[in-house]
Design a protein around this motif. Structure first.
Motif, PDB file in Angstrom:
ATOM      1  N   ILE A   9     -36.500  70.925  46.944  1.00 18.30           N
ATOM      2  CA  ILE A   9     -37.694  71.699  47.293  1.00 18.30           C
ATOM      3  C   ILE A   9     -38.117  71.283  48.693  1.00 18.30           C
ATOM      4  CG2 ILE A   9     -40.081  72.242  46.704  1.00 18.30           C
ATOM      5  CD1 ILE A   9     -39.414  71.481  43.802  1.00 18.30           C
ATOM      6  N   VAL A  10     -38.167  72.243  49.594  1.00 23.63           N
ATOM      7  CA  VAL A  10     -38.548  71.980  50.982  1.00 23.63           C
ATOM      8  C   VAL A  10     -40.004  72.407  51.161  1.00 23.63           C
ATOM      9  CG1 VAL A  10     -38.049  72.449  53.406  1.00 23.63           C
ATOM     10  CG2 VAL A  10     -36.180  72.353  51.733  1.00 23.63           C
ATOM     11  N   GLY A  11     -40.860  71.414  51.382  1.00 24.92           N
ATOM     12  CA  GLY A  11     -42.297  71.658  51.447  1.00 24.92           C
ATOM     13  C   GLY A  11     -42.960  71.053  50.226  1.00 24.92           C
ATOM     14  N   ALA A  12     -43.888  70.096  50.458  1.00 23.13           N
ATOM     15  CA  ALA A  12     -44.432  69.330  49.331  1.00 23.13           C
ATOM     16  C   ALA A  12     -45.945  69.431  49.237  1.00 23.13           C
ATOM     17  CB  ALA A  12     -44.014  67.862  49.451  1.00 23.13           C
ATOM     18  N   ARG A  13     -46.479  70.572  49.687  1.00 18.33           N
ATOM     19  CA  ARG A  13     -47.907  70.779  49.490  1.00 18.33           C
ATOM     20  C   ARG A  13     -48.118  71.439  48.135  1.00 18.33           C
ATOM     21  NH1 ARG A  13     -50.844  69.390  54.024  1.00 18.33           N
ATOM     22  NH2 ARG A  13     -49.579  69.072  55.901  1.00 18.33           N
ATOM     23  N   ILE A  14     -49.087  72.305  47.987  1.00 16.12           N
ATOM     24  CA  ILE A  14     -49.445  72.743  46.631  1.00 16.12           C
ATOM     25  C   ILE A  14     -48.289  73.438  45.921  1.00 16.12           C
ATOM     26  CG2 ILE A  14     -50.591  74.800  47.609  1.00 16.12           C
ATOM     27  CD1 ILE A  14     -52.358  74.743  45.061  1.00 16.12           C
ATOM     28  N   ALA A  15     -47.593  74.353  46.587  1.00 18.27           N
ATOM     29  CA  ALA A  15     -46.502  75.062  45.915  1.00 18.27           C
ATOM     30  C   ALA A  15     -45.354  74.127  45.582  1.00 18.27           C
ATOM     31  CB  ALA A  15     -46.017  76.219  46.788  1.00 18.27           C
ATOM     32  N   GLY A  16     -44.921  73.330  46.572  1.00 12.86           N
ATOM     33  CA  GLY A  16     -43.765  72.471  46.362  1.00 12.86           C
ATOM     34  C   GLY A  16     -44.009  71.354  45.385  1.00 12.86           C
ATOM     35  N   SER A  17     -45.149  70.677  45.507  1.00 12.16           N
ATOM     36  CA  SER A  17     -45.431  69.564  44.597  1.00 12.16           C
ATOM     37  C   SER A  17     -45.662  70.048  43.176  1.00 12.16           C
ATOM     38  CB  SER A  17     -46.641  68.775  45.100  1.00 12.16           C
ATOM     39  OG  SER A  17     -46.298  68.014  46.247  1.00 12.16           O
ATOM     40  N   THR A  18     -46.336  71.193  43.037  1.00  8.93           N
ATOM     41  CA  THR A  18     -46.537  71.746  41.698  1.00  8.93           C
ATOM     42  C   THR A  18     -45.200  72.107  41.058  1.00  8.93           C
ATOM     43  OG1 THR A  18     -48.707  72.625  42.324  1.00  8.93           O
ATOM     44  CG2 THR A  18     -47.672  73.547  40.365  1.00  8.93           C
ATOM     45  N   VAL A 158     -31.809  75.496  46.343  1.00 10.34           N
ATOM     46  CA  VAL A 158     -32.712  75.080  47.412  1.00 10.34           C
ATOM     47  C   VAL A 158     -33.907  76.026  47.408  1.00 10.34           C
ATOM     48  CG1 VAL A 158     -33.024  74.856  49.911  1.00 10.34           C
ATOM     49  CG2 VAL A 158     -30.879  74.104  48.843  1.00 10.34           C
ATOM     50  N   ILE A 159     -35.110  75.457  47.358  1.00  7.93           N
ATOM     51  CA  ILE A 159     -36.328  76.264  47.263  1.00  7.93           C
ATOM     52  C   ILE A 159     -37.196  76.032  48.496  1.00  7.93           C
ATOM     53  CG2 ILE A 159     -38.426  76.724  45.937  1.00  7.93           C
ATOM     54  CD1 ILE A 159     -36.899  75.825  43.439  1.00  7.93           C
ATOM     55  N   GLY A 160     -37.565  77.111  49.142  1.00 11.91           N
ATOM     56  CA  GLY A 160     -38.474  77.031  50.272  1.00 11.91           C
ATOM     57  C   GLY A 160     -39.919  77.147  49.813  1.00 11.91           C
ATOM     58  N   ALA A 161     -40.657  76.041  49.932  1.00  6.98           N
ATOM     59  CA  ALA A 161     -42.085  76.019  49.652  1.00  6.98           C
ATOM     60  C   ALA A 161     -42.809  75.602  50.933  1.00  6.98           C
ATOM     61  CB  ALA A 161     -42.397  75.041  48.517  1.00  6.98           C
ATOM     62  N   ASP A 162     -42.259  76.065  52.053  1.00  4.67           N
ATOM     63  CA  ASP A 162     -42.659  75.552  53.363  1.00  4.67           C
ATOM     64  C   ASP A 162     -43.521  76.525  54.162  1.00  4.67           C
ATOM     65  OD1 ASP A 162     -40.334  77.084  53.365  1.00  4.67           O
ATOM     66  OD2 ASP A 162     -39.396  76.023  55.018  1.00  4.67           O
ATOM     67  N   GLY A 163     -44.313  77.322  53.455  1.00  8.98           N
ATOM     68  CA  GLY A 163     -45.412  78.014  54.081  1.00  8.98           C
ATOM     69  C   GLY A 163     -45.102  79.337  54.751  1.00  8.98           C
ATOM     70  N   ARG A 164     -46.139  79.848  55.411  1.00  9.95           N
ATOM     71  CA  ARG A 164     -46.119  81.191  56.007  1.00  9.95           C
ATOM     72  C   ARG A 164     -44.986  81.364  57.011  1.00  9.95           C
ATOM     73  NH1 ARG A 164     -48.811  83.530  60.510  1.00  9.95           N
ATOM     74  NH2 ARG A 164     -49.687  81.493  61.049  1.00  9.95           N
ATOM     75  N   ASN A 165     -44.670  80.314  57.757  1.00 14.24           N
ATOM     76  CA  ASN A 165     -43.588  80.375  58.740  1.00 14.24           C
ATOM     77  C   ASN A 165     -42.355  79.631  58.230  1.00 14.24           C
ATOM     78  OD1 ASN A 165     -45.151  81.790  60.743  1.00 14.24           O
ATOM     79  ND2 ASN A 165     -46.257  79.875  61.077  1.00 14.24           N
ATOM     80  N   SER A 166     -41.964  79.919  57.009  1.00 15.97           N
ATOM     81  CA  SER A 166     -40.920  79.185  56.295  1.00 15.97           C
ATOM     82  C   SER A 166     -39.595  79.099  57.058  1.00 15.97           C
ATOM     83  CB  SER A 166     -40.681  79.857  54.938  1.00 15.97           C
ATOM     84  OG  SER A 166     -39.540  79.330  54.305  1.00 15.97           O
ATOM     85  N   MET A 287     -35.625  85.423  45.726  1.00 21.18           N
ATOM     86  CA  MET A 287     -34.495  84.605  45.259  1.00 21.18           C
ATOM     87  C   MET A 287     -33.175  85.246  45.639  1.00 21.18           C
ATOM     88  SD  MET A 287     -33.529  83.346  41.356  1.00 21.18           S
ATOM     89  CE  MET A 287     -34.822  82.120  41.216  1.00 21.18           C
ATOM     90  N   GLY A 288     -32.179  84.398  45.873  1.00 18.88           N
ATOM     91  CA  GLY A 288     -30.808  84.838  46.110  1.00 18.88           C
ATOM     92  C   GLY A 288     -29.858  83.762  45.611  1.00 18.88           C
ATOM     93  N   LYS A 289     -28.612  83.835  45.978  1.00 18.28           N
ATOM     94  CA  LYS A 289     -27.619  82.885  45.493  1.00 18.28           C
ATOM     95  C   LYS A 289     -27.883  81.487  46.056  1.00 18.28           C
ATOM     96  CE  LYS A 289     -23.879  86.213  44.736  1.00 18.28           C
ATOM     97  NZ  LYS A 289     -22.488  86.583  45.079  1.00 18.28           N
ATOM     98  N   GLY A 290     -28.351  80.620  45.203  1.00 20.58           N
ATOM     99  CA  GLY A 290     -28.574  79.233  45.576  1.00 20.58           C
ATOM    100  C   GLY A 290     -29.893  78.966  46.270  1.00 20.58           C
ATOM    101  N   TRP A 291     -30.776  79.958  46.373  1.00 22.11           N
ATOM    102  CA  TRP A 291     -32.057  79.733  47.043  1.00 22.11           C
ATOM    103  C   TRP A 291     -33.187  80.517  46.369  1.00 22.11           C
ATOM    104  CZ3 TRP A 291     -34.657  83.967  48.961  1.00 22.11           C
ATOM    105  CH2 TRP A 291     -33.909  85.129  49.197  1.00 22.11           C
ATOM    106  N   ALA A 292     -34.400  80.047  46.616  1.00 21.39           N
ATOM    107  CA  ALA A 292     -35.596  80.748  46.151  1.00 21.39           C
ATOM    108  C   ALA A 292     -36.752  80.401  47.085  1.00 21.39           C
ATOM    109  CB  ALA A 292     -35.937  80.362  44.709  1.00 21.39           C
TER     110      ALA A 292
END
Length: 413
Positions: A9-18, A158-166, A287-292
């Motif tokens: 999980i890339v990004g550990a604020r509210i979305a990523g940590s939750t 791999v999950i992008g939880a890294d905000g508006r400018n992900s 979501m796609g192959k290997g990412w969300a």
């Protein structure tokens, strides 16, 4: 430190940590990466309506959040031109209080809560620079840690939880499905000694083409957002050269028919006033192959509707359940992606559409003024209107009730 995980999980604020917390409960090995270090702030309205407070309680973090002495509130005061809507948010599953907690407290507490689980490996100060892919499937990330060392980590997802400018969204080239640009410039400030009448509450004003929203927040402060049209060059220049003067002047001139100018007299600003000159309300493929994607990485909406915190938590629950339902992800990417997209849209698209309405500089019509006056003068309609924000009611419920009352009134004439 190991190099392979079930989920990164890339990004550990509210979305990523939750999400890290939710997935670790289901037994997945998680690598949680955050480019910042905590505590740190971020531009955000950081408000939870009481339905979202209930989710924080279920996660087991609410007591730690309340221990920061951030006040809770139940009431909303809303002024749409001459109409005033004043009431309390409907109770949701026993929860009556809303919470607007500063991100310096919120993100650190959620990060620590996720990191305490043995299935979560958490790294602060790690900046992802690229993804690892093979045969069209994402298999990992490459990045630089705070010491300047380059490392790579591999995962099934791999999950992008890294905000508006992900960064992850850009690297996987997620398709943008919807985009509605805002017509407003937005500035956010923290104020001390900002008094409120009676009990503390959230306030929202739309006077002509200017908007102002405020919440009681941590450290005995108020967080205030003020918005004016991007095309207003004079106000843009004033805010650019002196944002304190700009904010005070705009309130004194554009909100002079309210008590805001009087209440601002003794208030003073804490920290910098930060601005956002334009943004898109957007919705991406999730979501796609290997990412969300999750949180603002998948959908950013105008902060005037205050739904970002709810959506981050809710999406983490949706995604974790979908992943846990399938024993083999590689055989089910398309099915999982469709399910994720459909569930997100069925739950949250109506509030996204509300945000897209607020984000456009369109004056209230005579019909909307009439409807606003109906809501303001009827306590049941006020409850339904406020209940749209905490999911007690859907916008269609309110619209149907108003149509029913109008039809009944015409019949009785």
């Amino acid at each position: 430190m190991k190099q392979n995980y079930d989920v990164i999980i890339v990004g550990a604020r509210i979305a990523g940590s939750t999400l890290a917390y939710e997935l670790s409960k289901k037994g997945y090995d998680i690598l949680l990466l955050e480019r910042s270090t905590f505590p740190s702030d971020i531009l955000s309205t950081h408000n939870f309506f009481n339905n979202s407070v209930g989710m924080l309680r279920e996660m087991g973090v609410l007591d730690r959040l309340l221990a920061t002495r951030t006040p809770t509130y139940k009431r909303a005061y809303i002024q749409f031109d001459q109409n005033i809507i004043d009431g309390s948010f409907p109770e949701v599953n026993g929860e009556t209080d809303c919470l607007c907690i500063r991100r310096t407290y919120l993100d650190q507490i959620l990060f620590e809560h996720a990191s305490e689980h043995e299935k979560v490996t958490a790294i602060e100060g790690f900046r992802v620079t690229d993804v690892v892919s093979k045969n069209g499937r994402i298999e990992g990330v490459i990045g630089i840690d705070k010491a300047g060392n380059t490392s790579s980590y591999m995962a099934k997802l791999v999950i992008g939880a890294d905000g508006r400018n992900s960064t992850i969204r850009r690297l996987v080239n997620s398709e943008r499905l919807t985009s509605v640009p805002t017509d407003f410039a937005s500035y956010v400030a923290y104020l001390d000694h900002y008094p409120q009448k009676n009990e503390i509450c959230t306030e929202f004003y739309k006077i002509n083409d200017k908007l102002l929203i405020s919440f009681p927040t941590s450290d005995n402060l108020c967080v205030m957002g003020i918005m004016f049209p991007l095309e207003d060059i004079e106000w843009r220049e004033t805010f650019r050269s002196n944002p304190v003067l700009g904010l005070r002047s705009l309130i004194n001139t554009e909100f002079s028919n309210t008590d805001l100018p009087a209440r601002m007299q003794d208030a003073h600003f804490v920290g910098p006033i930060r601005g956002l000159l334009g943004y898109d309300n957007d919705w991406y493929k999730g979501m796609g192959k290997g990412w969300a994607l999750i949180g603002d990485a998948v959908s950013f909406k105008d902060p005037a509707v205050g739904q970002g915190m709810h959506d981050a938590i809710y999406e983490s629950r949706i995604l974790s359940e979908i992943l846990n339902t399938h024993s083999s992800w590689d055989d089910n990417w398309e099915e999982m992606a469709n399910t994720y997209q459909n569930l997100m849209e069925s739950k949250m698209k109506t509030r996204f559409e509300m945000a897209c309405q607020f984000t456009k500089n369109i004056p209230f019509s005579d019909q909307q003024h009439f409807i606003n006056s109906m809501i303001a003068s009827d306590s049941n309609l006020t409850q339904m209107f406020l209940g749209v924000y905490n999911y007690t009611f859907e916008p269609q419920d309110l619209e149907n009730k108003i149509k029913e009352l109008i039809a009944r009134g015409l019949k009785n004439e």
